[in-house]
Scaffold this motif. Structure first.
Motif, PDB file in Angstrom:
ATOM      1  N   LYS A   1       0.791  -0.998   0.036  1.00 17.54           N
ATOM      2  CA  LYS A   1       0.117  -0.014   0.166  1.00 17.54           C
ATOM      3  C   LYS A   1       0.827   1.155  -0.055  1.00 17.54           C
ATOM      4  O   LYS A   1       2.015   1.227   0.709  1.00 17.54           O
TER       5      LYS A   1
ATOM      6  N   GLU B   1      -2.457   8.675 -10.770  1.00 13.22           N
ATOM      7  CA  GLU B   1      -3.223   8.269 -12.097  1.00 13.22           C
ATOM      8  C   GLU B   1      -2.467   7.678 -13.211  1.00 13.22           C
ATOM      9  O   GLU B   1      -3.190   6.906 -13.801  1.00 13.22           O
TER      10      GLU B   1
ATOM     11  N   GLN C   1      -1.447   4.335 -12.523  1.00 17.62           N
ATOM     12  CA  GLN C   1      -3.044   3.322 -12.560  1.00 17.62           C
ATOM     13  C   GLN C   1      -3.359   3.180 -14.127  1.00 17.62           C
ATOM     14  O   GLN C   1      -3.407   2.165 -14.376  1.00 17.62           O
ATOM     15  N   ARG C   2      -3.080   4.291 -14.954  1.00 18.96           N
ATOM     16  CA  ARG C   2      -3.407   4.050 -16.366  1.00 18.96           C
ATOM     17  C   ARG C   2      -2.406   2.953 -16.987  1.00 18.96           C
ATOM     18  O   ARG C   2      -2.629   2.054 -17.958  1.00 18.96           O
TER      19      ARG C   2
ATOM     20  N   GLY D   1      -1.166   0.526 -15.266  1.00 15.53           N
ATOM     21  CA  GLY D   1      -1.388  -0.940 -14.775  1.00 15.53           C
ATOM     22  C   GLY D   1      -0.446  -1.185 -13.791  1.00 15.53           C
ATOM     23  O   GLY D   1      -0.836  -2.337 -13.038  1.00 15.53           O
TER      24      GLY D   1
ATOM     25  N   LEU E   1      -0.361   0.598 -10.481  1.00 18.10           N
ATOM     26  CA  LEU E   1      -1.022   0.704  -9.399  1.00 18.10           C
ATOM     27  C   LEU E   1      -2.711   0.674  -9.548  1.00 18.10           C
ATOM     28  O   LEU E   1      -3.382   0.511 -10.533  1.00 18.10           O
ATOM     29  N   ARG E   2      -3.149   0.211  -8.404  1.00 21.73           N
ATOM     30  CA  ARG E   2      -4.759  -0.142  -8.379  1.00 21.73           C
ATOM     31  C   ARG E   2      -5.252   0.852  -7.137  1.00 21.73           C
ATOM     32  O   ARG E   2      -4.612   0.859  -6.028  1.00 21.73           O
ATOM     33  N   SER E   3      -6.345   1.166  -7.479  1.00 21.12           N
ATOM     34  CA  SER E   3      -6.921   2.140  -6.074  1.00 21.12           C
ATOM     35  C   SER E   3      -8.380   1.430  -5.847  1.00 21.12           C
ATOM     36  O   SER E   3      -8.991   0.734  -6.521  1.00 21.12           O
ATOM     37  N   THR E   4      -8.534   1.325  -4.415  1.00 22.83           N
ATOM     38  CA  THR E   4      -9.516   0.681  -3.687  1.00 22.83           C
ATOM     39  C   THR E   4     -10.161   1.905  -3.024  1.00 22.83           C
ATOM     40  O   THR E   4      -9.697   2.310  -2.078  1.00 22.83           O
TER      41      THR E   4
ATOM     42  N   VAL F   1      -4.362   3.143  -2.291  1.00 25.20           N
ATOM     43  CA  VAL F   1      -3.593   2.662  -3.550  1.00 25.20           C
ATOM     44  C   VAL F   1      -2.652   1.670  -3.347  1.00 25.20           C
ATOM     45  O   VAL F   1      -1.776   1.677  -2.373  1.00 25.20           O
TER      46      VAL F   1
ATOM     47  N   SER G   1       0.099  -2.974  -8.087  1.00 31.98           N
ATOM     48  CA  SER G   1      -0.510  -4.174  -8.702  1.00 31.98           C
ATOM     49  C   SER G   1       0.163  -4.866  -9.740  1.00 31.98           C
ATOM     50  O   SER G   1      -0.237  -6.043 -10.298  1.00 31.98           O
TER      51      SER G   1
END
Length: 115
Positions: A33, A56, A59-60, A62, A64-67, A72, A75
């Motif tokens: 995390k 961000e 995340q785009r 791939g 990192l991922r956010s819950t 964050v 991933s």
């Protein structure tokens, strides 16, 4: 994790590159995390918005991922040999974005807004 003081890249790119490097070197592992946006920003000496923009971007990509309401997380990992290649490509895209923005600025009518 540190930013590259010699880099001419925008701060959010420097933050994204620092996170990417931390992932590729194992400083951050899949499932880890990240600190909250404000804590990460303070740790790296940037604004919260800069840290969020970097997150961000990753995340785009791939990485990192956010819950929502949880945080964050890392991933995916970055293969070491691809890290430099991706950094060069990202810098090229960022430079192209700056050039397009400059051209758009020149094409705007004097004192008016574009529709």
């Amino acid at each position: 994790m540190k930013l590259d003081d010699s880099s001419a890249s925008p701060p959010y790119i420097q933050v994204a590159d620092a996170l990417r490097k931390a992932i590729s070197t194992g400083e951050l592992n899949v499932g880890d995390k990240l600190p909250s946006g404000p804590k990460l920003a303070k740790q790296l000496g940037v604004s919260t918005m800069t840290a969020r923009r970097a997150i961000e971007r990753l995340q785009r990509d791939g990485l990192l991922r956010s819950t929502h309401g949880v945080g964050v997380f890392v991933s995916a990992t970055v293969p070491a040999d691809k890290d430099d290649e991706l950094a060069v490509l990202r810098r090229t895209v960022d430079e192209l974005e700056r050039r397009v923005a400059a051209v758009e600025q020149l094409l705007q009518p004097e004192g008016g807004t574009r529709s």
